[in-house]
Design an enzyme around this catalytic site. Structure first.
Site, PDB file in Angstrom:
ATOM      1  N   ASP A 247       0.866  -1.178   0.000  1.00 50.03           N
ATOM      2  CA  ASP A 247       0.000   0.000   0.000  1.00 50.03           C
ATOM      3  C   ASP A 247       0.903   1.229   0.000  1.00 50.03           C
ATOM      4  O   ASP A 247       2.129   1.104  -0.009  1.00 50.03           O
ATOM      5  CB  ASP A 247      -0.971   0.006   1.183  1.00 50.03           C
ATOM      6  N   HIS A 287     -13.101  -1.056  -7.177  1.00 48.24           N
ATOM      7  CA  HIS A 287     -14.368  -0.310  -7.123  1.00 48.24           C
ATOM      8  C   HIS A 287     -14.164   1.128  -6.640  1.00 48.24           C
ATOM      9  O   HIS A 287     -15.112   1.926  -6.661  1.00 48.24           O
ATOM     10  CB  HIS A 287     -15.414  -1.057  -6.283  1.00 48.24           C
TER      11      HIS A 287
END
Length: 380
Positions: A247, A287
């Site tokens: 990340d 998404h």
């Protein structure tokens, strides 16, 4: 009529989860069919009171207080325990009871019910806090935003109703960087929300490969601080190979110290640095982005995939019709906050095939109606 309703209750207790959900939808249709026009209008316009009322109840600790006792309590007792004015509290309690958030057993007699216990849970309080503080302001601005933009489908993450709601020029991620309180709320919510929608039997079977312990088994791309990696290690103890968590650098500063998981700073829009891993895993990442940016992310991964590599996309896979209200609400939230969307199976296929991938399988978790694993491999 009461006997028929009781029979439905008995049926629901013995039903599968899919049958229970169909029953709920059928009863919802029945309820709406029985409404007068005035009933319908009153229900729709007063819906916001539920989240506002729940937020007041959470702030006061009413739901937690009631769940700590099997006995009923009166308003005066609850006022002493919460510090609220008794005259105000009795009005709030009456509303909570009318909304079925608590049970009313008699005049000035209140107790916990199933809804109370849900709202008093850590997950319930997180839902209420995040939706009240972050989701509702953005959704409240959505009608004005869509009118102002002439009802064009939003795809620019820097020009959304989110920016209007919070008077912010950046995207949601930079907003979190500037507001640690809301970042903590959001991270906690994501952890609690997603903790129970993975079918670990399916995951364990998928990851059970004859991998060398020194080879990279899975790269969790955009995996946050590592909650899913932690669950993989706990629920799939026999898997072989390295797990790498990726990340942004500011996220990796708070990565969980998980045995057997390596933390690595990485931006999903940059080429994937880990080459030839067995699995590349994207959970709830795509998404957050419109198609053009998803293609950029996927191409960065495809360039790192070997002949034996597999991409696993863990997302909702919507049908083309009769989508449930929870999924359609989530889709509008993604639109308002990210300029992105939830996707149907046919949309997913078009997206992955446009980036040098081909669909191999779809494995539904079976714990949520639409959540599943999209299994894709590199086109040769």
């Amino acid at each position: 009529m009461e006997q028929e309703l009781n029979r439905l209750g008995v049926l629901a207790h013995s039903a599968t989860d899919a049958q229970r959900k169909r029953l709920v939808e059928n009863l919802r249709d029945l309820m709406i069919s029985l409404e007068t026009i005035d009933d319908t209008l009153e229900r729709i316009v007063h819906t916001p009171f539920e989240i506002d009322g729940a937020k007041i109840g959470v702030n006061l600790g009413i739901f937690r207080t009631l769940t700590q006792s099997d006995a009923s309590m009166d308003a005066e007792t609850l006022a002493k325990m919460t510090g609220a004015d008794p005259d105000l509290l009795v009005r709030l309690l009456r509303y909570f009871a009318s909304a079925r958030m608590i049970a009313e057993h008699g005049s000035d007699s209140f107790a916990a019910n199933k809804v109370t216990r849900a709202l008093a849970s850590a997950k319930g309080e997180s839902y209420v806090d995040v939706f009240y503080e972050m989701v509702l302001p953005t959704i409240h601005e959505l009608p004005n935003f869509l009118e102002r933009t002439h009802y064009r489908n939003p795809t620019d993450r820097y020009h959304l109703s989110f920016q209007d709601a919070f008077n912010w020029e950046g995207d949601l991620f930079t907003f979190f960087e500037a507001d640690p309180h809301r970042q903590v709320l959001f991270n906690r919510h994501m952890q609690l929300q997603r903790s129970s929608i993975t079918n670990w039997g399916t995951m364990a079977t998928l990851l059970a490969t004859n991998q060398s312990p020194d080879a990279v088994l899975l790269v969790d791309i955009g995996g946050g601080v590592g909650h899913q990696c932690e669950r993989i290690r706990a629920n799939c103890p026999n898997i072989q190979g390295r797990l790498i968590l990726q990340d942004l650098p500011e996220v990796m500063k708070n990565a969980l110290p998980i045995p057997g998981v390596e933390a690595m700073a990485h931006n999903v829009f940059e080429p994937q640095p880990i080459k030839g891993a067995k699995f590349y895993y994207l959970r709830g990442v795509l998404h957050d982005f419109p198609d053009d940016q998803c293609k950029e992310i996927l191409r960065g991964i495809v360039g790192a995939m070997g002949v034996d590599s597999t991409l696993v996309i863990d997302e909702m896979i919507l049908p083309d019709r009769n989508i449930n209200w929870q999924a359609t609400v989530m889709d509008l939230q993604m639109m308002a906050n990210f300029g992105s969307q939830e996707r149907t199976r046919s949309h997913w296929v078009r997206l992955i095939e446009s980036t040098g991938l081909m669909l191999r399988d779809v494995l539904y978790h079976g714990l949520d109606e639409y959540q599943g694993l999209i299994i894709a491999v590199k086109t040769m």
